[in-house]
Every structure is written in C-alpha cells, then in structure tokens.
Design a protein around this motif. Structure first.
Motif, PDB file in Angstrom:
ATOM      1  N   MET A   1      39.171  37.054  47.413  1.00  0.00           N
ATOM      2  CA  MET A   1      38.069  36.848  48.318  1.00  0.00           C
ATOM      3  C   MET A   1      38.185  35.482  48.981  1.00  0.00           C
ATOM      4  O   MET A   1      37.681  34.491  48.482  1.00  0.00           O
ATOM      5  CB  MET A   1      36.759  36.966  47.565  1.00  0.00           C
ATOM      6  N   GLU A   2      38.897  35.474  50.065  1.00  0.00           N
ATOM      7  CA  GLU A   2      39.197  34.218  50.755  1.00  0.00           C
ATOM      8  C   GLU A   2      37.960  33.437  51.176  1.00  0.00           C
ATOM      9  O   GLU A   2      38.019  32.219  51.290  1.00  0.00           O
ATOM     10  CB  GLU A   2      40.062  34.487  51.989  1.00  0.00           C
ATOM     11  N   THR A  69      41.297  33.486  34.740  1.00  0.00           N
ATOM     12  CA  THR A  69      41.923  34.749  35.084  1.00  0.00           C
ATOM     13  C   THR A  69      40.863  35.807  34.865  1.00  0.00           C
ATOM     14  O   THR A  69      40.225  35.844  33.802  1.00  0.00           O
ATOM     15  CB  THR A  69      43.154  35.028  34.200  1.00  0.00           C
ATOM     16  N   GLU A  70      40.642  36.632  35.866  1.00  0.00           N
ATOM     17  CA  GLU A  70      39.568  37.615  35.802  1.00  0.00           C
ATOM     18  C   GLU A  70      39.629  38.416  34.508  1.00  0.00           C
ATOM     19  O   GLU A  70      40.675  38.942  34.129  1.00  0.00           O
ATOM     20  CB  GLU A  70      39.638  38.560  36.998  1.00  0.00           C
ATOM     21  N   LYS A  89      34.355  37.867  36.639  1.00  0.00           N
ATOM     22  CA  LYS A  89      34.919  39.100  37.191  1.00  0.00           C
ATOM     23  C   LYS A  89      34.293  39.312  38.562  1.00  0.00           C
ATOM     24  O   LYS A  89      33.252  38.751  38.893  1.00  0.00           O
ATOM     25  CB  LYS A  89      34.665  40.300  36.279  1.00  0.00           C
ATOM     26  N   TRP A  90      34.965  40.122  39.363  1.00  0.00           N
ATOM     27  CA  TRP A  90      34.435  40.475  40.665  1.00  0.00           C
ATOM     28  C   TRP A  90      33.401  41.571  40.498  1.00  0.00           C
ATOM     29  O   TRP A  90      33.595  42.502  39.730  1.00  0.00           O
ATOM     30  CB  TRP A  90      35.544  40.953  41.601  1.00  0.00           C
ATOM     31  N   ASN A  91      32.306  41.438  41.187  1.00  0.00           N
ATOM     32  CA  ASN A  91      31.262  42.448  41.228  1.00  0.00           C
ATOM     33  C   ASN A  91      31.012  42.711  42.710  1.00  0.00           C
ATOM     34  O   ASN A  91      30.178  42.060  43.327  1.00  0.00           O
ATOM     35  CB  ASN A  91      30.000  41.957  40.519  1.00  0.00           C
ATOM     36  N   GLY A  92      31.809  43.611  43.297  1.00  0.00           N
ATOM     37  CA  GLY A  92      31.761  43.812  44.742  1.00  0.00           C
ATOM     38  C   GLY A  92      32.285  42.574  45.435  1.00  0.00           C
ATOM     39  O   GLY A  92      33.390  42.115  45.164  1.00  0.00           O
ATOM     40  N   THR A 111      24.243  33.527  32.573  1.00  0.00           N
ATOM     41  CA  THR A 111      25.136  34.109  33.571  1.00  0.00           C
ATOM     42  C   THR A 111      24.951  33.383  34.895  1.00  0.00           C
ATOM     43  O   THR A 111      23.915  32.759  35.142  1.00  0.00           O
ATOM     44  CB  THR A 111      24.848  35.615  33.788  1.00  0.00           C
ATOM     45  N   VAL A 112      25.970  33.467  35.725  1.00  0.00           N
ATOM     46  CA  VAL A 112      25.899  32.924  37.086  1.00  0.00           C
ATOM     47  C   VAL A 112      26.487  33.972  38.017  1.00  0.00           C
ATOM     48  O   VAL A 112      27.527  34.561  37.722  1.00  0.00           O
ATOM     49  CB  VAL A 112      26.695  31.602  37.234  1.00  0.00           C
TER      50      VAL A 112
END
Length: 139
Positions: A1-2, A69-70, A89-92, A111-112
């Motif tokens: 995600m640039e 690392t995810e 981790k990526w969430n969308g 959490t953030v």
C-alpha cells in the motif's frame, strides 16, 4: 500500500479522547501532558508484506526503528522500557495492529487501526471499549 509510504507528522491538537484512553491504559497524567506537546513523526516504508517504521519524538531522546512482517509478531523494547510484542496485518486498505506491553508485572493490550483519509493518516487506538484517534500529515 504505497499511500502509507513516507514521513508523517502528528497534527497538533488532533487527539480525540486522549485522556479517557490514557486513563484506561494506566498512563500517568505527566506522560499525557508530554504527549499533548510532543512533535512526533513516523516514517513508513511498505515493502511487500514487510513494513518498516521509524518513530521519532522531537525534544525527547528517543528514536526507534521497527521492521514488521505481516502476521509475524515482533518483540522489542518500548520507549518507556516495556517488553513489547506487536504484529500487523492488512485489513482491506487499512493496517490493523495488535500490541502488548509488559512492565513491572503489568500487562497492557490494545489495537491500532491506521488508514488514509484525504491527505491525512488517521490512527485509532482501542483498549477494551475506549478509543482514541489522532491524525498525521505527510511531510
């Protein structure tokens, strides 16, 4: 995600619900005042499933570089000396982070969620049922 790549600076006065969140986390009032006046920057570089973050707080002798690392927990020392375990981790199109800090027999977990809104990066931290948000502008 640039769109997360780059150097981001905390927007002064952008904290929402800082006091309630800090109380839930057990943060001392003096530390909350320091946060209110701090000039913090975060540099993010996304490289595939890796995220490199450099955290700096001007006026304070602290700088930290982390490489996640995810999906793999990262263990490190927090600014205040706590033993930290974090992962993301990526969430969308959002970054979902989980953090755990242990110090002096006390464990804190929260959490953030980070996401881009216009030209700002918004960070929403949550502990139990209390959330705090702040914004950062790309510089």
């Amino acid at each position: 995600m640039e769109k997360f790549n780059g150097k981001w600076e905390l927007v002064t006065g952008s904290y929402e619900n800082l006091e309630a969140f800090s109380e839930k986390m057990g943060v001392l009032k003096e530390e909350v005042e320091m946060l209110k006046n701090a000039v913090m920057t975060t540099t993010i570089k996304m490289e595939g499933n890796k995220q490199r973050m450099t955290l700096e707080c001007n006026g304070e002798p602290m700088k930290q570089e982390l490489c996640f690392t995810e999906g793999e927990p990262l263990e490190y020392k927090g600014f205040e000396g706590s033993n930290m375990t974090s992962d993301y981790k990526w969430n969308g199109d959002r970054i979902a982070e989980k953090h755990k800090a242990e110090k002096d027999g006390t464990t804190r977990e929260w959490t953030v969620e980070r996401y881009i809104e216009g030209d700002m990066m918004v960070a929403k931290s949550t502990k139990d049922d209390v959330s705090m948000t702040y914004k950062m502008k790309k510089i």
